[in-house]
Every structure is written in C-alpha cells, then in structure tokens.
Design an enzyme around this catalytic site. Structure first.
Site, PDB file in Angstrom:
ATOM      1  N   LYS A 189      18.190 -13.562  75.226  1.00 52.48           N
ATOM      2  CA  LYS A 189      18.529 -13.009  73.914  1.00 52.48           C
ATOM      3  C   LYS A 189      17.640 -11.794  73.669  1.00 52.48           C
ATOM      4  CE  LYS A 189      18.723 -14.042  69.017  1.00 52.48           C
ATOM      5  NZ  LYS A 189      18.723 -15.068  67.976  1.00 52.48           N
ATOM      6  N   LYS A 242      23.003 -12.484  75.185  1.00 55.44           N
ATOM      7  CA  LYS A 242      23.330 -11.975  73.858  1.00 55.44           C
ATOM      8  C   LYS A 242      22.529 -10.715  73.569  1.00 55.44           C
ATOM      9  CE  LYS A 242      22.720 -13.346  69.102  1.00 55.44           C
ATOM     10  NZ  LYS A 242      22.049 -14.252  68.223  1.00 55.44           N
TER      11      LYS A 242
HETATM   12  C1  PBG Z   1      19.124 -16.159  65.031  1.00 54.21           C
HETATM   13  C2  PBG Z   1      20.450 -15.603  65.360  1.00 54.21           C
HETATM   14  C3  PBG Z   1      20.833 -14.269  65.264  1.00 54.21           C
HETATM   15  C4  PBG Z   1      22.175 -14.219  65.650  1.00 54.21           C
HETATM   16  C5  PBG Z   1      22.575 -15.516  65.966  1.00 54.21           C
HETATM   17  N1  PBG Z   1      21.478 -16.368  65.797  1.00 54.21           N
HETATM   18  C6  PBG Z   1      20.144 -13.065  64.794  1.00 54.21           C
HETATM   19  C7  PBG Z   1      18.745 -12.778  65.028  1.00 54.21           C
HETATM   20  O1  PBG Z   1      18.172 -13.129  66.063  1.00 54.21           O
HETATM   21  O2  PBG Z   1      18.178 -12.166  64.127  1.00 54.21           O
HETATM   22  C8  PBG Z   1      22.997 -12.973  65.699  1.00 54.21           C
HETATM   23  C9  PBG Z   1      24.467 -13.149  65.687  1.00 54.21           C
HETATM   24  C10 PBG Z   1      25.231 -11.898  65.441  1.00 54.21           C
HETATM   25  O3  PBG Z   1      24.668 -10.801  65.282  1.00 54.21           O
HETATM   26  O4  PBG Z   1      26.468 -12.009  65.413  1.00 54.21           O
HETATM   27  N2  PBG Z   1      19.174 -17.369  64.414  1.00 54.21           N
END
Ligand code: PBG
Length: 321
Positions: A189, A242
């Site tokens: 991520k 991601k």
């Molecule tokens: C964190 C989380 C995020 C997303 C999913 N889970 C954002 C972050 O790390 O700030 C992003 C999902 C998206 O942008 O569609 N819990």
C-alpha cells in the site's frame, strides 16, 4: 497481424484477458449517524454515496441481484477517540452491517481493518506525540479484526501498514476459533495522493503529519515484494496492491513472483479522475473498461472498484472488442 483483428467476432474469440463480474469487489461506506432511508452524495466522488446501515444493505442486495459477488465495508462512526475504540464496538456500524449482509445475502463480505476513520487524530494507529506507535497498535487492530470475524466477516483486510499486523491478527483469530476467516492484507500500500477523495468521503485525513512512516514510497518496488513476502509468512491468504493503475508493474511483479491470489484497489482518486474526464467530455466510458482490463491484464485476480455498479448494470461493455 491485421488478419487477427479483422472483425469483432475474430477479436472476441482471440481476446486474451476477460473481465468477469466476480472479479469485482464494491466498496460501501456506511455512516452510523444516518437514519434509514438517508444517503449522502460524496462530492469528490461523483455518483458515490455514504449510506445509512439500512440503505447500504439494500444497495448491496440490489447489486447482488445484478451479479455482484463481494463487498468491502468502511465505517464512519458517530464517535471518535484517541484510540479509535469505536472500531471494535460489537454494536458498531460495520459489525451490524456484516451481520445483516451475511444473514440476508450470499455476498462475500470483506471488512477494511484500520483505525483512521475512528481516531480523533485521523491516524492509522496509536499516537504518542508525533509518532505512530507500531507494536502498541497491533492489539487494537487484532481486536477490530476479531470483532469483524465475530460479526461473520468472510475476509478481514488490514489496511494500516503496521509491521507484524498480519501475524497479530492471525493469532487472535485462531485463538478465538476463527480459523476460517481469511486475511487479505493491503500488503503493498503506497503513500498515495490518489486517496484524497476517500479521506474527504470518510473524514479520515490525518490532523497532523502524513502516512509516510508506514505506507510505501511510490518510488519503490523491491520493497513491495518484501512487504508481500512478510505478509505471506505471517499468514496472509491473499494480498493487495494499492492504488492500481499507477502501480501496474507492482501488480505484475507480485503475481509473477508469488503466484497467490492478488487483489488490486482502483482507489478513489483513480475513480474521480476518470469520472471528471468523462463528465468534462474529455474521455468516454471506454476509458473505464480500459483501466479495469489493464489492471486484470497486469495480473490482478480481484479488483476493488467504485465502477462495479456501472459494469454490472452493463453501462460498460466488458466484452468490448
Ligand atoms: C485506510 C484506507 C485508505 C483507503 C482504504 N483504506 C486511505 C488511507 O490510507 O488514507 C483508500 C481507499 C480509496 O482511496 O479509495 N484505512
């Protein structure tokens, strides 16, 4: 080569990559404060909503009828505190939604396991000064995952990027008899600017600092492979990359290296970017298909996408050739 492309029938039988409805996972945002029958449009994500519990369940049922197989749930709690304790409230909005979806549908129910929507400071862990504490956070994440498993979640998906969280969650699940609950780790991520619409949608922007001490640098790919390797050793059943489109090389490398079920998250910014282009008339709906098929071609087995309803409603021809 052009003989191979001479008409749509030939192109169709020779199409190498196919997008199937069951490849898609739809993210649902469920807001505790909303009464039944209420939903709020998310202005930074055209066509997406925050739903009340009842409306989220109804939306999931409607989508199941047209072929949706899985959902991933995100909660927007009424109360936030320093430690994000509403995230493991047995009566929390996600826990309730999981129970209802498992009772009333055949959907695969996945839950996002993180603290940032639930903490007053918007960070994904326990904070001391300006530090996000790793090991102190693990027991909280485990509690959250356990509460989701108790509610009936099929798959828990830790998205926090703390070290050792898959191991901690797997142990907690096993100690409590949840041997069959799968873990899909957000393994690679990235600290991405493409999450901006999501943070606005679920009010999870950090009140100070950023997420760069736990999420990965967009410049790195070897590190992504180490992250995946560690999560698998700790007990992840499947992994995620991601965002998706800016990281197709990472998806491909992960799939080739590990040959394990690999999901990709086409995140909020990817969705809003395409929607903005389409709404402005610069792009057409075909760009949606092209982006999804690229993610599949790179090696993703599953794609979390806000476009799932559009695809399932046949607004986008997924057999396009
Ligand atoms: C964190 C989380 C995020 C997303 C999913 N889970 C954002 C972050 O790390 O700030 C992003 C999902 C998206 O942008 O569609 N819990």
């Amino acid at each position: 080569m052009r003989r191979l492309r001479k008409n749509s029938q030939i192109r169709r039988i020779l199409q190498e990559t196919v997008l199937n409805p069951e490849d898609l996972i739809y993210p649902l945002y469920i807001k505790e404060e909303l009464e039944d029958g209420q939903k709020e449009h998310i202005d930074t994500m055209p066509g997406q909503f925050r739903y009340s519990l009842a409306d989220a369940v109804q939306e999931a049922k409607n989508l199941e009828e047209i072929g949706l197989s899985s959902v991933i749930l995100f909660g927007l709690p009424r109360n936030k505190d320093e430690k994000g304790s509403s995230a493991y409230d047995k009566e929390g909005v996600v826990q309730k939604a999981v129970a209802r979806l498992k009772a009333e549908t055949d959907l695969v129910v996945i839950t996002d396991v993180c603290m940032c929507q639930y903490t007053s400071h918007g960070h994904c862990g326990i904070v001391d000064g300006d530090q996000i504490l790793n090991d102190e956070t693990l027991s909280h994440l485990s509690k959250i995952a356990l509460s989701h498993a108790e509610a009936g979640a099929d798959i828990v998906a830790p998205s926090d990027m703390m070290d050792g969280r898959v191991d901690a969650i797997r142990r907690t699940l096993d100690e409590n008899g949840f041997y069959d609950t799968l873990i899909m780790s957000y393994a690679a991520k990235y600290a991405s600017s493409f999450y901006a619409p999501f943070r606005d949608a679920v009010c999870s922007a950090p009140s100070f600092g950023d997420r760069k001490t736990h999420q990965m640098s967009p410049a790195n790919i070897n590190e992504a492979l180490r992250e995946v390797d560690l999560d698998l050793k700790e007990g992840a059943d499947m992994v995620m990359v991601k965002p998706a489109l800016p990281y197709l090389d990472v998806i491909k490398e992960v799939k080739n290296e590990f040959k394990i079920p690999t999901a990709a998250y086409q995140v909020s910014g990817e969705y809003s970017m395409l929607m903005a282009g389409i709404e402005a008339g610069y792009l057409t709906d075909e760009s949606i298909w092209e982006s999804l098929i690229s993610i599949k071609r790179a090696g993703a087995d599953l794609i979390i996408s806000y476009f799932a309803p559009k695809v399932l409603k046949n607004e986008i021809d997924i057999k396009k050739c």
